[in-house]
Motif scaffolding. Structure first.
Motif, PDB file in Angstrom:
ATOM      1  N   VAL A   1      -1.508   5.046  -2.143  1.00 51.00           N
ATOM      2  CA  VAL A   1      -1.056   4.309  -0.765  1.00 51.00           C
ATOM      3  C   VAL A   1      -2.181   3.613  -0.205  1.00 51.00           C
ATOM      4  O   VAL A   1      -3.144   4.074  -0.263  1.00 51.00           O
ATOM      5  CB  VAL A   1      -0.768   5.512   0.173  1.00 51.00           C
ATOM      6  CG1 VAL A   1       0.057   4.936   1.198  1.00 51.00           C
ATOM      7  CG2 VAL A   1       0.253   6.687  -0.527  1.00 51.00           C
ATOM      8  N   HIS A   2      -1.587   2.327   0.285  1.00 52.00           N
ATOM      9  CA  HIS A   2      -2.597   1.475   1.230  1.00 52.00           C
ATOM     10  C   HIS A   2      -2.698   2.010   2.234  1.00 52.00           C
ATOM     11  O   HIS A   2      -2.168   2.873   3.003  1.00 52.00           O
ATOM     12  CB  HIS A   2      -1.852   0.143   1.301  1.00 52.00           C
ATOM     13  CG  HIS A   2      -2.469  -0.836   1.984  1.00 52.00           C
ATOM     14  ND1 HIS A   2      -2.893  -0.812   3.125  1.00 52.00           N
ATOM     15  CD2 HIS A   2      -3.295  -1.897   1.354  1.00 52.00           C
ATOM     16  CE1 HIS A   2      -3.840  -2.088   3.380  1.00 52.00           C
ATOM     17  NE2 HIS A   2      -4.047  -2.325   2.424  1.00 52.00           N
ATOM     18  N   PRO A   3      -4.319   2.000   2.937  1.00 47.96           N
ATOM     19  CA  PRO A   3      -4.752   2.485   3.992  1.00 47.96           C
ATOM     20  C   PRO A   3      -3.817   2.463   5.240  1.00 47.96           C
ATOM     21  O   PRO A   3      -3.676   3.345   6.227  1.00 47.96           O
ATOM     22  CB  PRO A   3      -6.156   2.065   4.185  1.00 47.96           C
ATOM     23  CG  PRO A   3      -6.421   1.688   2.901  1.00 47.96           C
ATOM     24  CD  PRO A   3      -5.276   1.332   1.981  1.00 47.96           C
ATOM     25  N   VAL A   4      -3.113   1.257   5.323  1.00 50.94           N
ATOM     26  CA  VAL A   4      -2.419   1.020   6.454  1.00 50.94           C
ATOM     27  C   VAL A   4      -1.191   2.060   6.375  1.00 50.94           C
ATOM     28  O   VAL A   4      -0.775   2.522   7.457  1.00 50.94           O
ATOM     29  CB  VAL A   4      -1.817  -0.435   6.639  1.00 50.94           C
ATOM     30  CG1 VAL A   4      -0.882  -0.688   7.557  1.00 50.94           C
ATOM     31  CG2 VAL A   4      -3.111  -1.499   6.874  1.00 50.94           C
ATOM     32  N   ASP A   5      -0.583   2.092   5.334  1.00 49.31           N
ATOM     33  CA  ASP A   5       0.782   2.780   5.081  1.00 49.31           C
ATOM     34  C   ASP A   5       0.257   4.444   5.409  1.00 49.31           C
ATOM     35  O   ASP A   5       1.153   5.077   5.991  1.00 49.31           O
ATOM     36  CB  ASP A   5       1.223   2.568   3.842  1.00 49.31           C
ATOM     37  CG  ASP A   5       2.108   1.286   3.604  1.00 49.31           C
ATOM     38  OD1 ASP A   5       2.343   0.751   4.776  1.00 49.31           O
ATOM     39  OD2 ASP A   5       1.976   0.604   2.582  1.00 49.31           O
ATOM     40  N   ALA A   6      -0.956   4.675   4.962  1.00 46.69           N
ATOM     41  CA  ALA A   6      -1.296   6.071   4.908  1.00 46.69           C
ATOM     42  C   ALA A   6      -1.348   6.562   6.414  1.00 46.69           C
ATOM     43  O   ALA A   6      -0.763   7.531   7.064  1.00 46.69           O
ATOM     44  CB  ALA A   6      -2.562   6.354   4.104  1.00 46.69           C
TER      45      ALA A   6
ATOM     46  N   VAL B   1      -5.522   7.320  -1.129  1.00 45.53           N
ATOM     47  CA  VAL B   1      -5.513   6.232  -0.427  1.00 45.53           C
ATOM     48  C   VAL B   1      -6.504   5.211  -0.765  1.00 45.53           C
ATOM     49  O   VAL B   1      -7.854   5.317  -1.233  1.00 45.53           O
ATOM     50  CB  VAL B   1      -6.029   6.663   1.282  1.00 45.53           C
ATOM     51  CG1 VAL B   1      -6.030   5.456   2.195  1.00 45.53           C
ATOM     52  CG2 VAL B   1      -5.002   7.656   1.870  1.00 45.53           C
ATOM     53  N   THR B   2      -5.728   3.967  -1.022  1.00 49.21           N
ATOM     54  CA  THR B   2      -6.644   2.717  -1.770  1.00 49.21           C
ATOM     55  C   THR B   2      -6.146   1.511  -1.272  1.00 49.21           C
ATOM     56  O   THR B   2      -4.931   1.334  -1.086  1.00 49.21           O
ATOM     57  CB  THR B   2      -6.465   2.882  -3.492  1.00 49.21           C
ATOM     58  OG1 THR B   2      -6.840   1.945  -3.879  1.00 49.21           O
ATOM     59  CG2 THR B   2      -5.087   3.000  -3.801  1.00 49.21           C
ATOM     60  N   ASP B   3      -7.066   0.704  -1.155  1.00 46.54           N
ATOM     61  CA  ASP B   3      -6.639  -0.967  -0.850  1.00 46.54           C
ATOM     62  C   ASP B   3      -6.387  -1.457  -2.157  1.00 46.54           C
ATOM     63  O   ASP B   3      -6.067  -2.826  -2.155  1.00 46.54           O
ATOM     64  CB  ASP B   3      -7.709  -1.568   0.017  1.00 46.54           C
ATOM     65  CG  ASP B   3      -9.138  -1.649  -0.618  1.00 46.54           C
ATOM     66  OD1 ASP B   3      -8.990  -1.229  -1.865  1.00 46.54           O
ATOM     67  OD2 ASP B   3     -10.046  -2.178   0.031  1.00 46.54           O
TER      68      ASP B   3
ATOM     69  N   ARG C   1      -0.617  -2.733  -2.730  1.00 50.99           N
ATOM     70  CA  ARG C   1      -0.235  -3.515  -1.658  1.00 50.99           C
ATOM     71  C   ARG C   1       0.405  -2.734  -0.570  1.00 50.99           C
ATOM     72  O   ARG C   1       1.137  -1.597  -0.794  1.00 50.99           O
ATOM     73  CB  ARG C   1       0.698  -4.428  -2.111  1.00 50.99           C
ATOM     74  CG  ARG C   1       0.215  -5.380  -3.009  1.00 50.99           C
ATOM     75  CD  ARG C   1       1.387  -6.636  -3.368  1.00 50.99           C
ATOM     76  NE  ARG C   1       1.841  -7.307  -2.150  1.00 50.99           N
ATOM     77  CZ  ARG C   1       1.909  -8.545  -2.383  1.00 50.99           C
ATOM     78  NH1 ARG C   1       1.702  -9.255  -3.238  1.00 50.99           N
ATOM     79  NH2 ARG C   1       2.470  -9.008  -1.276  1.00 50.99           N
ATOM     80  N   PRO C   2       0.309  -3.234   0.808  1.00 54.93           N
ATOM     81  CA  PRO C   2       1.310  -2.516   1.698  1.00 54.93           C
ATOM     82  C   PRO C   2       2.573  -2.319   1.388  1.00 54.93           C
ATOM     83  O   PRO C   2       3.053  -3.296   1.047  1.00 54.93           O
ATOM     84  CB  PRO C   2       0.683  -3.146   3.330  1.00 54.93           C
ATOM     85  CG  PRO C   2      -0.546  -3.977   2.873  1.00 54.93           C
ATOM     86  CD  PRO C   2      -0.545  -4.228   1.315  1.00 54.93           C
ATOM     87  N   GLY C   3       3.269  -1.362   1.910  1.00 56.34           N
ATOM     88  CA  GLY C   3       4.811  -1.448   1.813  1.00 56.34           C
ATOM     89  C   GLY C   3       5.189  -0.893   0.416  1.00 56.34           C
ATOM     90  O   GLY C   3       6.407  -0.537   0.165  1.00 56.34           O
TER      91      GLY C   3
END
Length: 114
Positions: free
Chosen positions: A18-23, A49-51, A54-56
């Motif tokens: 999961v992207h950090p922003v989504d997490a 959590v990983t960049d 992609r977000p979303g």
């Protein structure tokens, strides 16, 4: 390959990436369990959590699911993971090729209460 200790050692590979922003938006924490629900199934899996994603979107690589009754694979059963097959709708097909849809499955993700 899932039943060979040399290929399954190291850090857990069956995690929900999961992207950090989504997490942050979903209240998910690295290493904590998440619930992943599709139109046809539900799995619980640890979050990574990983960049690197992609977000979303989320990714469930190495979702082997060797935790069902009757599995006689000793090594694989010790690190079963969640099977992403439980999320795939067996009635959904690509209209052009007739292949089953195994990627791009819409899911809802939330922290697991289990």
């Amino acid at each position: 390959m899932h039943n060979l200790a040399v290929l399954t050692k190291g850090r857990p590979q069956c995690t929900l990436q999961v992207h950090p922003v989504d997490a942050e938006r979903l209240g998910l924490a690295d290493g904590e369990p998440a619930r992943v629900r599709s139109a046809v199934g539900l799995v619980a899996v640890p979050v990574e959590v990983t960049d690197g994603i992609r977000p979303g979107v989320v990714s469930l690589p190495h979702g082997w699911g060797h935790d069902v009754d009757g599995v006689a694979l000793e090594v694989a059963r010790r690190r079963p993971g969640a099977s992403f097959n439980r999320l795939a709708d067996t009635g959904t097909f690509d209209p052009l090729s007739g292949n089953a849809v195994l990627n791009g499955i819409p899911v809802e993700v939330a922290p697991s209460t289990e």
